[in-house]
Enzyme design. Structure first.
Site, short mmCIF file in Angstrom:
data_model
loop_
_atom_site.label_atom_id
_atom_site.label_comp_id
_atom_site.label_asym_id
_atom_site.label_seq_id
_atom_site.Cartn_x
_atom_site.Cartn_y
_atom_site.Cartn_z
N HIS A 104 11.30 8.78 13.33
CA HIS A 104 10.13 7.91 13.10
C HIS A 104 8.86 8.75 12.96
O HIS A 104 7.92 8.63 13.75
CB HIS A 104 9.99 6.88 14.23
CG HIS A 104 9.24 5.65 13.83
ND1 HIS A 104 9.58 4.39 14.25
CD2 HIS A 104 8.14 5.48 13.04
CE1 HIS A 104 8.72 3.50 13.76
NE2 HIS A 104 7.83 4.14 13.02
N ARG A 127 11.20 -0.21 8.67
CA ARG A 127 11.69 -0.53 10.00
C ARG A 127 13.20 -0.59 9.98
O ARG A 127 13.80 -1.10 9.02
CB ARG A 127 11.14 -1.90 10.46
CG ARG A 127 9.69 -1.89 10.89
CD ARG A 127 9.49 -1.15 12.20
NE ARG A 127 8.13 -1.22 12.70
CZ ARG A 127 7.20 -0.28 12.48
NH1 ARG A 127 7.47 0.79 11.77
NH2 ARG A 127 5.99 -0.42 13.00
N GLU A 183 16.67 2.11 17.73
CA GLU A 183 15.95 3.38 17.58
C GLU A 183 15.59 3.89 18.97
O GLU A 183 14.83 3.21 19.67
CB GLU A 183 14.70 3.14 16.75
CG GLU A 183 14.01 4.41 16.33
CD GLU A 183 12.84 4.10 15.40
OE1 GLU A 183 13.08 3.60 14.28
OE2 GLU A 183 11.71 4.33 15.83
N ARG A 189 0.83 -1.22 0.00
CA ARG A 189 0.00 0.00 0.00
C ARG A 189 0.86 1.26 0.00
O ARG A 189 0.62 2.19 -0.77
CB ARG A 189 -0.88 0.03 1.24
CG ARG A 189 -2.02 -0.96 1.25
CD ARG A 189 -2.92 -0.60 2.43
NE ARG A 189 -4.05 -1.47 2.53
CZ ARG A 189 -4.04 -2.60 3.25
NH1 ARG A 189 -2.96 -2.98 3.89
NH2 ARG A 189 -5.12 -3.35 3.32
N ILE A 190 1.85 1.30 0.89
CA ILE A 190 2.68 2.51 0.99
C ILE A 190 3.56 2.63 -0.25
O ILE A 190 3.69 3.72 -0.83
CB ILE A 190 3.52 2.47 2.29
CG1 ILE A 190 2.59 2.56 3.51
CG2 ILE A 190 4.56 3.60 2.32
CD1 ILE A 190 3.25 2.30 4.85
C1 DGY Z 1 3.44 2.13 11.80
O1 DGY Z 1 2.29 2.39 11.52
O2 DGY Z 1 3.89 0.98 11.80
C2 DGY Z 1 4.33 3.26 12.18
O3 DGY Z 1 5.67 2.91 12.12
C3 DGY Z 1 4.00 3.75 13.57
O4 DGY Z 1 4.18 2.71 14.46
#
Ligand code: DGY
Length: 321
Positions: A286, A238, A267, A157-158
């Site tokens: 983040h 991540r 992190e 999706r992203i």
């Molecule tokens: C996610 O939606 O996984 C973002 O990293 C926030 O936790």
């Protein structure tokens, strides 16, 4: 002797925090919120729900101590901190918030890409400093974004939203996934390539794949050495997908030109980490989905998942169906 009647008690939810005031307001009259247990501390076995907000570990040993647990709701899409299989084995649904944050996270990927390519952070510091005395046409030359090749590792999706934005910059879009996406290939003019080609051909390589056992450490020394020396690595997924020591070496030795990270491993990085001293690194704490509007939607979806799970109803988004 009669037993204490517990049927009308308020449902108990352990939440890690500090929770935003709007989430507390959404939950306050529906459940009793309890703090996350300390690592060495006990946990109330009568707890009904878990609300994960940052990324505290939810493993089988914690689940075993919560026999009455009905739901785990995560504020966010990534659930790598939750043992989803262990939850499924115990019949506990895990909810997350996909969809609502794709566009904000894709915006962030482009922001990092552009800031790095055009040396915006260095430029900002310089423009504020006493060193900036006159315009210099040779100053801080960056790399072009338009018509460059964007590689996307993880066209979900992203990743699709990143590709949509890249089209507006006339970029050539390559992607690598476990599974091909013919729909995305036709709609986004994205070309599927093997992992090696993705590394070798990308001017900008964006990581937007979930953290799994397959993707952990996926970008290490070998992979970074196979990238172009002019390339930029961007991570909005991540931290542990990229091996931090390998990336540090890659930037120091010029295997790649730059990196732009919204996430790191660990992190945050230790304050004296060499990466933090490098001018060819752009780094954010983040912030991928951190907009007022998107955070609100994440709050609404995660609270809805929690409440539905507590009531035994299907979640809006369930990871472990
Ligand atoms: C996610 O939606 O996984 C973002 O990293 C926030 O936790």
């Amino acid at each position: 002797m009669s037993c204490p009647d517990d049927t009308n008690r308020r449902l108990r939810v352990i939440a890690d925090g500090p929770l935003a005031a709007e989430i507390v307001a959404m939950l306050a009259d529906r459940v009793e919120i309890r703090p996350w247990p300390a690592a060495d501390g006990g946990v109330d076995p009568t707890v009904d729900g878990l609300y994960t907000y940052g990324h505290p570990r939810v493993d089988a040993s914690l689940l075993d101590r919560l026999p009455g647990l009905r739901v785990i709701s995560n504020y966010g899409v990534g659930v790598d901190h939750i043992d989803v299989r262990a939850a499924a084995q115990r019949g506990i649904p895990v909810g997350n918030t996909p969809g609502v944050l794709d566009e904000a996270t894709a915006d962030m990927a482009m922001a990092l890409l552009m800031a790095s390519a055009r040396r915006l952070i260095e430029g900002d510091r310089y423009a504020r400093s006493g060193e900036f005395l006159r315009y210099d046409p040779g100053l801080m030359l960056g790399q072009e974004i338009h018509h460059a090749t964007l590689g996307i590792l993880g066209l979900g999706r992203i990743g699709c939203q990143i590709a949509r934005r890249a089209r507006g910059f006339d970029m050539t879009i390559l992607y690598h996934n476990r599974r091909r996406r013919p729909d995305a290939e036709s709609q986004l003019a994205a070309s599927y390539v093997g992992f090696d080609q993705l590394l070798a051909q990308s001017d900008y390589l964006v990581i937007s794949t979930p953290l799994t056992e397959q993707t952990r450490g996926r970008i290490g020394r070998d992979e970074l050495q196979r990238m172009k020396p002019t390339a930029t690595l961007i991570n909005v997924a991540r931290g542990p997908i990229v091996q931090t020591d390998a990336l540090t070496e890659a930037l120091q030795r010029g295997w790649i030109a730059a990196a732009a990270l919204d996430v790191t491993d660990p992190e945050p990085l230790p304050r004296d980490h060499p990466l933090l001293r490098m001018s060819n690194l752009v780094i954010a704490p983040h912030l991928g989905s951190a907009t007022v509007q998107t955070r609100r939607k994440m709050a609404e979806t995660s609270v809805e998942n929690l409440v539905r799970g507590l009531q035994g109803q299907p979640l809006v988004h369930q990871v472990n169906e």
